[in-house]
Design a protein around this motif. Sequence first.
Motif, PDB file in Angstrom:
ATOM      1  N   GLY A   1       5.922  11.445  -2.707  1.00 59.77           N
ATOM      2  CA  GLY A   1       5.150  12.651  -2.418  1.00 59.77           C
ATOM      3  C   GLY A   1       6.063  13.829  -2.164  1.00 59.77           C
ATOM      4  O   GLY A   1       6.967  14.090  -2.949  1.00 59.77           O
ATOM      5  N   ASP A   2       5.844  14.515  -1.052  1.00 59.83           N
ATOM      6  CA  ASP A   2       6.665  15.681  -0.743  1.00 59.83           C
ATOM      7  C   ASP A   2       7.868  15.342   0.120  1.00 59.83           C
ATOM      8  O   ASP A   2       8.603  16.222   0.547  1.00 59.83           O
TER       9      ASP A   2
ATOM     10  N   ASN B   1      -4.528  -2.965   5.492  1.00 58.71           N
ATOM     11  CA  ASN B   1      -4.390  -2.412   6.840  1.00 58.71           C
ATOM     12  C   ASN B   1      -2.974  -1.920   7.096  1.00 58.71           C
ATOM     13  O   ASN B   1      -2.765  -0.862   7.689  1.00 58.71           O
ATOM     14  N   ALA B   2      -2.002  -2.746   6.649  1.00 60.91           N
ATOM     15  CA  ALA B   2      -0.600  -2.366   6.870  1.00 60.91           C
ATOM     16  C   ALA B   2      -0.288  -1.055   6.158  1.00 60.91           C
ATOM     17  O   ALA B   2       0.334  -0.141   6.719  1.00 60.91           O
ATOM     18  N   LEU B   3      -0.715  -0.949   4.910  1.00 58.02           N
ATOM     19  CA  LEU B   3      -0.445   0.269   4.159  1.00 58.02           C
ATOM     20  C   LEU B   3      -1.097   1.480   4.825  1.00 58.02           C
ATOM     21  O   LEU B   3      -0.504   2.555   4.923  1.00 58.02           O
ATOM     22  N   LYS B   4      -2.327   1.281   5.291  1.00 56.93           N
ATOM     23  CA  LYS B   4      -3.020   2.383   5.956  1.00 56.93           C
ATOM     24  C   LYS B   4      -2.302   2.765   7.245  1.00 56.93           C
ATOM     25  O   LYS B   4      -2.219   3.945   7.601  1.00 56.93           O
ATOM     26  N   ALA B   5      -1.773   1.744   7.927  1.00 60.90           N
ATOM     27  CA  ALA B   5      -1.033   2.033   9.159  1.00 60.90           C
ATOM     28  C   ALA B   5       0.244   2.819   8.860  1.00 60.90           C
ATOM     29  O   ALA B   5       0.612   3.756   9.571  1.00 60.90           O
ATOM     30  N   PHE B   6       0.911   2.445   7.763  1.00 63.28           N
ATOM     31  CA  PHE B   6       2.110   3.211   7.352  1.00 63.28           C
ATOM     32  C   PHE B   6       1.719   4.638   7.013  1.00 63.28           C
ATOM     33  O   PHE B   6       2.376   5.595   7.399  1.00 63.28           O
ATOM     34  N   ARG B   7       0.597   4.746   6.261  1.00 64.30           N
ATOM     35  CA  ARG B   7       0.170   6.072   5.811  1.00 64.30           C
ATOM     36  C   ARG B   7      -0.178   6.960   7.010  1.00 64.30           C
ATOM     37  O   ARG B   7       0.146   8.138   7.041  1.00 64.30           O
ATOM     38  N   ALA B   8      -0.792   6.363   8.010  1.00 64.42           N
ATOM     39  CA  ALA B   8      -1.201   7.127   9.178  1.00 64.42           C
ATOM     40  C   ALA B   8      -0.060   7.323  10.174  1.00 64.42           C
ATOM     41  O   ALA B   8      -0.196   8.043  11.155  1.00 64.42           O
ATOM     42  N   GLY B   9       1.071   6.642   9.941  1.00 63.80           N
ATOM     43  CA  GLY B   9       2.202   6.784  10.851  1.00 63.80           C
ATOM     44  C   GLY B   9       2.101   5.854  12.057  1.00 63.80           C
ATOM     45  O   GLY B   9       2.876   5.971  13.003  1.00 63.80           O
ATOM     46  N   LEU B  10       1.144   4.920  12.039  1.00 65.42           N
ATOM     47  CA  LEU B  10       1.011   3.998  13.164  1.00 65.42           C
ATOM     48  C   LEU B  10       2.099   2.939  13.118  1.00 65.42           C
ATOM     49  O   LEU B  10       2.594   2.498  14.143  1.00 65.42           O
ATOM     50  N   ARG B  11       2.439   2.526  11.879  1.00 64.22           N
ATOM     51  CA  ARG B  11       3.643   1.692  11.724  1.00 64.22           C
ATOM     52  C   ARG B  11       4.727   2.621  11.224  1.00 64.22           C
ATOM     53  O   ARG B  11       4.505   3.406  10.297  1.00 64.22           O
ATOM     54  N   ARG B  12       5.904   2.504  11.832  1.00 64.84           N
ATOM     55  CA  ARG B  12       6.954   3.476  11.499  1.00 64.84           C
ATOM     56  C   ARG B  12       8.002   2.852  10.609  1.00 64.84           C
ATOM     57  O   ARG B  12       8.649   1.896  10.984  1.00 64.84           O
ATOM     58  N   ASP B  13       8.128   3.415   9.428  1.00 62.85           N
ATOM     59  CA  ASP B  13       9.211   3.020   8.520  1.00 62.85           C
ATOM     60  C   ASP B  13       9.380   4.176   7.556  1.00 62.85           C
ATOM     61  O   ASP B  13       8.413   4.573   6.895  1.00 62.85           O
ATOM     62  N   PRO B  14      10.564   4.760   7.496  1.00 68.24           N
ATOM     63  CA  PRO B  14      10.713   5.976   6.674  1.00 68.24           C
ATOM     64  C   PRO B  14      10.383   5.733   5.204  1.00 68.24           C
ATOM     65  O   PRO B  14       9.749   6.572   4.555  1.00 68.24           O
TER      66      PRO B  14
ATOM     67  N   SER C   1       3.690   5.535   0.941  1.00 72.38           N
ATOM     68  CA  SER C   1       2.261   5.335   1.178  1.00 72.38           C
ATOM     69  C   SER C   1       1.524   6.664   1.280  1.00 72.38           C
ATOM     70  O   SER C   1       0.310   6.701   1.200  1.00 72.38           O
ATOM     71  N   ARG C   2       2.273   7.726   1.429  1.00 69.57           N
ATOM     72  CA  ARG C   2       1.645   9.016   1.673  1.00 69.57           C
ATOM     73  C   ARG C   2       0.687   9.410   0.554  1.00 69.57           C
ATOM     74  O   ARG C   2      -0.389   9.914   0.786  1.00 69.57           O
ATOM     75  N   GLY C   3       1.111   9.152  -0.691  1.00 67.17           N
ATOM     76  CA  GLY C   3       0.306   9.627  -1.816  1.00 67.17           C
ATOM     77  C   GLY C   3      -0.837   8.677  -2.203  1.00 67.17           C
ATOM     78  O   GLY C   3      -1.526   8.928  -3.180  1.00 67.17           O
TER      79      GLY C   3
ATOM     80  N   ILE D   1      -4.916   1.820  -2.306  1.00 64.72           N
ATOM     81  CA  ILE D   1      -4.481   0.793  -1.353  1.00 64.72           C
ATOM     82  C   ILE D   1      -5.244  -0.505  -1.602  1.00 64.72           C
ATOM     83  O   ILE D   1      -4.647  -1.591  -1.661  1.00 64.72           O
ATOM     84  N   ALA D   2      -6.542  -0.400  -1.812  1.00 67.27           N
ATOM     85  CA  ALA D   2      -7.339  -1.598  -2.064  1.00 67.27           C
ATOM     86  C   ALA D   2      -6.859  -2.288  -3.334  1.00 67.27           C
ATOM     87  O   ALA D   2      -6.729  -3.522  -3.381  1.00 67.27           O
TER      88      ALA D   2
END
Lengths: 280, 330, 393
Positions: free
Chosen positions: B129-130, B282-295, B301-303, B309-310
């Motif tokens: 993404g950006d 769920n994991a991907l959504k958590a990454f996307r939302a920043g709940l799980r942190r991994d640069p 996952s942002r885009g 995701i499904a």
Amino acid sequence: MKLQRDLSSAARREFLGKLGLAAGCAGTVAAGVGALGAVQEAEAKTDGGASFPTPDYDWTKHRWGYGVDATKCIGCLRCVEACKKENHVAGDAHHFRTWVERYVYLEGEDKPRIDSQQDPVNIAASGSEKEYRFANRYKDAKVEKAFFVPKLCNHCTHPACVQVCPTGATYKTKDGVVLIDHTYCIGCQYCVQACPYGARFFNDVEHVTDKCTWCYHRITKGLQPACVEICPVGARVFGDLNDKQSPISLFIRNNRVQVLKPETGNAPNVYYVGIDKEVN
Amino acid sequence: MPRHIARLIALIVVFGALALLAKWYFTVDSFYEYGHYRANSVPEIAAQAPVFQTPRYCQPCHAERVALWSANSHKTVICEVCHGPAQGHPANGKLPIPTDTKKLCTLCHEAMPGRPRAQPQIDVARHAGDQQCIACHNPHAPKIVAAAAQVAGDAAAGKKRAGACAGCHGAQGVSASDTWPNLAGQNAAYLAKILGAYKSGDQKDMVMTPMAQGLGDADVQNLAAHFAGLSCAAARNESSAADVAAGKALAKNCAACHGETGVATNPAWPKLAGQKAGYLANALKAFRAGLRRDPTMAGVSRGLSDADIANLAAYFSAQSCAPAPGGRAP
Amino acid sequence: MDPLHVATFTGYVYPNETVIPWSVLIVVYPYLTGLVAGAFTVSSLYQVFGMQRFKPVAHFALLTSLCFMLFVPVPLLLHLGHPERAFNSTITPHLTSAMAIFGYAAGFYLCLLVLETWFAFRPHIVRESQRKGPLRWFFRALTLGSDDLSENAMRYDRKWIFALAVIGIPAAHGLHGYVGFVFGSLKSREWWSSDLMPVVFLFSAIISGVALLIVLYVASCKLRKIEIDLPCLKGMAYTLWGFAMLTLVLEGLEFANIVYKGREGIDTIMEYVTGRLVIPFFVIQFAVGAVIPILALSFMIWRGTTGRALVAGVTASACLVLMSVFMMRWNVVIGGQEIAKTGKGLLDYHLLIFHREGLVAALSVVAAPFVLLLLMTRLFPPWVIEAETLTHA
């Protein structure tokens, strides 16, 4: 001859001076020998006794050649930018010592679509005429074949530009590079017309013709031309054709190389691999 | 002969002589010495100072960086490609450190028709993404190779401790619920890392955090060894309603780390093949939302949309968790 | 970089090609050279071939030639990046360069013209040097300190004039053929690279010079309010008619060659010729500028037109030919550069107005020889000589 080469020019002068002194006793003979000495020294200079054009570089010992492997080029245009900086070329879209062309064959089309970094779409992608980037304009198109081709002065064996220069401001050096004497060029641009490759342009600052020199100021110092140095993928190859193990000699020997517009009879010295019929 | 003719001829002769004199006088030094040009122009051109200095020039002061750079995949990209010509440096000041790496790196790595296959290329929007490239990549050593911790646990000891996990993850490490991950056959290094993260608090979960905090360092190692040693063959997932084919297309962006079919090539990263689809989503959504942190994961996952995701989750869950033939065993 | 200076393009052109190297001044340069060669042709028809009907314009033609020749280097100098270095090409002429040799050829021809004019006007110079007036010293210097107008001296002069004219014919025509060679010898452009180019340039030069003389002669007669010498005008009309047909055939042949051989890049050339070049090439250069004058002249010759109708018809035809030849130069010089060397693209030359190489500069260079000619006819009236030689003979 070896002895002569071993003697530095100062030592040789001293030797000749002593010779002259000894002969001086014989009166008139001295003048004759002195003159002879002067003649010999002048001859030694053009015979390559002294290194030319620089003390560390003898142009009679090299014959430069250049190779382009279009199968490796990624079109990043770092060479174009490096060349502009290295040679202080005007930072606009109309003056290039080297450039990169992109050939894209789309499904259902006979002719390739060709553009270079100069294309307005690509300038828009880079955001400035001073920066270079190929726009990803064929991202969503059905591409059958596509490739990039770097271009530069071919430093021809029979350069049409040198042939037409009225003054001798452009010439071919002994080591195979076509140079321009910026202090002698009158700026008539006849050479710009004569070059079949579009390699020459008019330098609006110095009001003379300009073009690629294979970075003569670098290669005479043992460096590579800036574009070759900067190329991240080794698409540009440079070296001494006299050295059978040089990168360019190996490039020519190990590949089926071709040159651009051979029908002009200019006998270019930039060898290409991986281009096709539409490239000229 | 009439006088005017004689004078005219004299005038012509004088003019000719003057022309020859002018030619001799105005012919510049060293012209004709080697050919029809000013020989002195050759050393003049050769005397120009090089602008680009090559890495040899950088090495003495920046030895550490040069060593790192020259040992990694960017070794053909010299310092001055990104930092600009070094002429006049350091006397005239510092060289720029590029900040807009998204613009710089994509000059070479943006997927583009015409670029040779061998060139690593990304679909910029999908890849990060950006996000700036340096968020994940070190330009001097750009390949992301997470150091896989050596797991030296005792699987048998781990098995004894695993009773507490069985409730959710299954006795054989195969979860009964779609939202809890399978552990059987997962990379040991990854298991150790993630359990360690729960223990240290780097990652939080209502259930996992208290359980992990009760474990010792040795327990973490033992459990990782135990679950890694279990067979994942029993893990079977029902086909999902999502579009597996669309997921496969998207999965190309994951392949560099997680393998094409979700069998990670590096033990530091989790295998995704055969994993529970609900958990993956769920994991991907958590990454996307920043709940799980991994640069890295945050970037990629942002885009992604919920449908993406499904689809991805469906694709990976449908893959076989056995190592791909010829692939590197974890 | 001035954006106006840059040519827009379609298709693919080499990046450096977007700055068109040769501007409108290089169109003016062969145009002026051509006028010189053509005017000299008329003068030598009288001086060498003894065609008496050209007597009324013989000296005027010589003067016209000289005035235009003096301005031939101006467009070149204006175009050069370093005009102050222009003499580099004569100090160290590169013998393989058409342009270096052109410098010598032009210089030689200019000297020849000066000498010939001097001989032709010597009786006038001597007479003026003996008259009281502000220009006395100017003419006295020109006499070279000899006022010998004896029969013996005049015999010498006539011999020199004849000899100079004999040398002048190949020199003038060689000079202009050479201008064609400057373009025709370049292998980089299909539009230029032609063996016929020097010949095409030469014949179009002759018709442009003759046409110029017709216009100037008719204008001068009107200004002096004297009657136009119809046999002389007719003679020039015949010359124009004959050479115009030759030129048309040659130009047609050259174009046919390009099309018929159809080498690489012909698609782009055809796209150009049938597109942007239709008006300047087919309509102006060929139809209006060549076919119509030839038809008009043929008609007048056939019907034996005379009197005012002849004067009007011939003058109008001459004007059309002058325009046609200018367009021919334009279509060659600018046209050649608008077809990219890639063979895959076309450029669009933008004519600047106020620029060192713009329209105003070009018009000034074209106008300057006319102004000079006006001055020269005051200093060296060609009509007096005409009358005088008539009485002598």
